[in-house]
Each structure stands twice: as C-alpha cells, then as structure tokens.
Design a protein around this motif. Structure first.
Motif, short mmCIF file in Angstrom:
data_model
loop_
_atom_site.label_atom_id
_atom_site.label_comp_id
_atom_site.label_asym_id
_atom_site.label_seq_id
_atom_site.Cartn_x
_atom_site.Cartn_y
_atom_site.Cartn_z
N PRO A 72 0.80 -1.23 0.00
CA PRO A 72 0.00 0.00 0.00
C PRO A 72 0.83 1.28 0.00
N SER A 73 2.11 1.19 0.33
CA SER A 73 2.94 2.40 0.36
C SER A 73 3.46 2.78 -1.04
N ILE A 74 3.23 1.92 -2.04
CA ILE A 74 3.63 2.25 -3.40
C ILE A 74 2.62 3.23 -3.98
N ARG A 75 3.13 4.34 -4.45
CA ARG A 75 2.24 5.35 -5.02
C ARG A 75 1.89 4.97 -6.45
N THR A 76 0.62 5.10 -6.80
CA THR A 76 0.18 4.83 -8.17
C THR A 76 -0.52 6.06 -8.72
N ILE A 77 -0.41 6.21 -10.03
CA ILE A 77 -1.11 7.29 -10.71
C ILE A 77 -1.96 6.69 -11.82
N LYS A 78 -3.04 7.38 -12.18
CA LYS A 78 -3.89 6.95 -13.28
C LYS A 78 -3.46 7.69 -14.54
N VAL A 79 -3.29 6.94 -15.63
CA VAL A 79 -2.87 7.53 -16.90
C VAL A 79 -3.85 7.08 -17.98
N ASP A 80 -4.35 8.04 -18.76
CA ASP A 80 -5.22 7.71 -19.89
C ASP A 80 -4.36 7.41 -21.10
N VAL A 81 -4.63 6.29 -21.77
CA VAL A 81 -3.90 5.91 -22.97
C VAL A 81 -4.88 5.64 -24.10
N HIS A 82 -4.44 5.91 -25.33
CA HIS A 82 -5.22 5.59 -26.52
C HIS A 82 -4.60 4.34 -27.13
N HIS A 83 -5.44 3.42 -27.57
CA HIS A 83 -4.91 2.17 -28.12
C HIS A 83 -5.90 1.57 -29.12
N HIS A 84 -5.39 0.64 -29.92
CA HIS A 84 -6.21 -0.18 -30.81
C HIS A 84 -6.35 -1.55 -30.15
N LEU A 85 -7.40 -2.26 -30.51
CA LEU A 85 -7.53 -3.64 -30.06
C LEU A 85 -6.55 -4.50 -30.86
N LEU A 86 -5.91 -5.45 -30.20
CA LEU A 86 -4.94 -6.30 -30.86
C LEU A 86 -5.57 -7.07 -32.02
N THR A 87 -6.80 -7.55 -31.83
CA THR A 87 -7.46 -8.29 -32.90
C THR A 87 -7.72 -7.41 -34.12
N ASP A 88 -8.00 -6.13 -33.92
CA ASP A 88 -8.19 -5.21 -35.05
C ASP A 88 -6.89 -5.03 -35.83
N ILE A 89 -5.78 -4.98 -35.12
CA ILE A 89 -4.48 -4.82 -35.78
C ILE A 89 -4.16 -6.06 -36.61
N ILE A 90 -4.41 -7.24 -36.06
CA ILE A 90 -4.14 -8.49 -36.78
C ILE A 90 -5.04 -8.60 -38.02
N LYS A 91 -6.33 -8.29 -37.86
CA LYS A 91 -7.25 -8.34 -39.01
C LYS A 91 -6.81 -7.36 -40.09
N SER A 92 -6.41 -6.17 -39.70
CA SER A 92 -5.97 -5.16 -40.65
C SER A 92 -4.72 -5.62 -41.39
N ALA A 93 -3.79 -6.24 -40.68
CA ALA A 93 -2.56 -6.71 -41.31
C ALA A 93 -2.85 -7.80 -42.34
#
Length: 116
Positions: A77-98
């Motif tokens: 519990p003494s480890i400090r955490t922060i919330k970060v917003d990230v933008h991403h694609h779904l892995l399955t969408d990347i595979i289908k696109s490839a």
C-alpha cells in the motif's frame, strides 16, 4: 516535488532568459486555453485518435518507484500509483488489418522446421 501546479506552469513561462528567445513569439501562454484546445481537438471527428478511427481510451494504473526503497510486493500500500489515460487499438483489429493487406500473401505462416 516534481509536480507543478497550473499557477507555477504559467509563471515558468516568464523565465525564458535565453538570448535566442524572443518573447514576442511566445504570445500569452494560458494553461486553460491549451487544455481547451486539446480537449476540442480530441473531440473532433477528424482527429486520428478519435473513436471513429477505432481508437479506444483506457485508464491504466502506473506504479511509481521510490528511490532507494524496496517493496515486499507490488500490492504494497505504500507504493504510489497514478492513473494515466492511454489511446490504443484492439490487438485483434491490428491483426485483421494486417491480414487484409495484399502483402500478406507473401508471408510465411508455417515454421521452417517443425519439432514434434
């Protein structure tokens, strides 16, 4: 602390004492204006990170290490955490696109050697 407030950020723009810096080029910096412009950009459909372009936004929790300190567990519990917003694609969408690309017809999909 490494964290700066909005007031300090605005104040820091006044400390540009480099000889090559031209204050007339900086205009009037406003954190609120920059935040608004970024928010408007992200909501615009033409933005490449918009959900219409199959981008998703998620929040991840990042644990921050503390210098010269060891923790017994990642759940400490003494480890400090922060919330970060990230933008991403779904892995399955990347595979289908490839695989939708015609160049994939030249890919080798089976291993050169099989081990049984």
């Amino acid at each position: 602390s490494n964290e700066k407030s909005v007031v300090e950020l605005t104040r820091l723009t006044g400390f540009t004492s480099d000889a090559l810096f031209n204050p007339a080029e900086s205009g009037h910096f406003s954190h609120e204006r920059e935040q608004r412009l970024l928010r408007n950009f992200l909501q615009n459909d033409s933005n490449l990170f918009h959900a219409n372009h199959r981008w998703y936004q998620s929040t991840v929790h990042v644990q921050l290490p503390k210098e010269k300190m060891k923790f017994t567990s990642e759940m400490d519990p003494s480890i400090r955490t922060i919330k970060v917003d990230v933008h991403h694609h779904l892995l399955t969408d990347i595979i289908k696109s490839a695989f939708a690309d015609t160049a994939t017809s030249n890919f080798y999909m089976t291993p050169f050697e099989e081990y049984w």
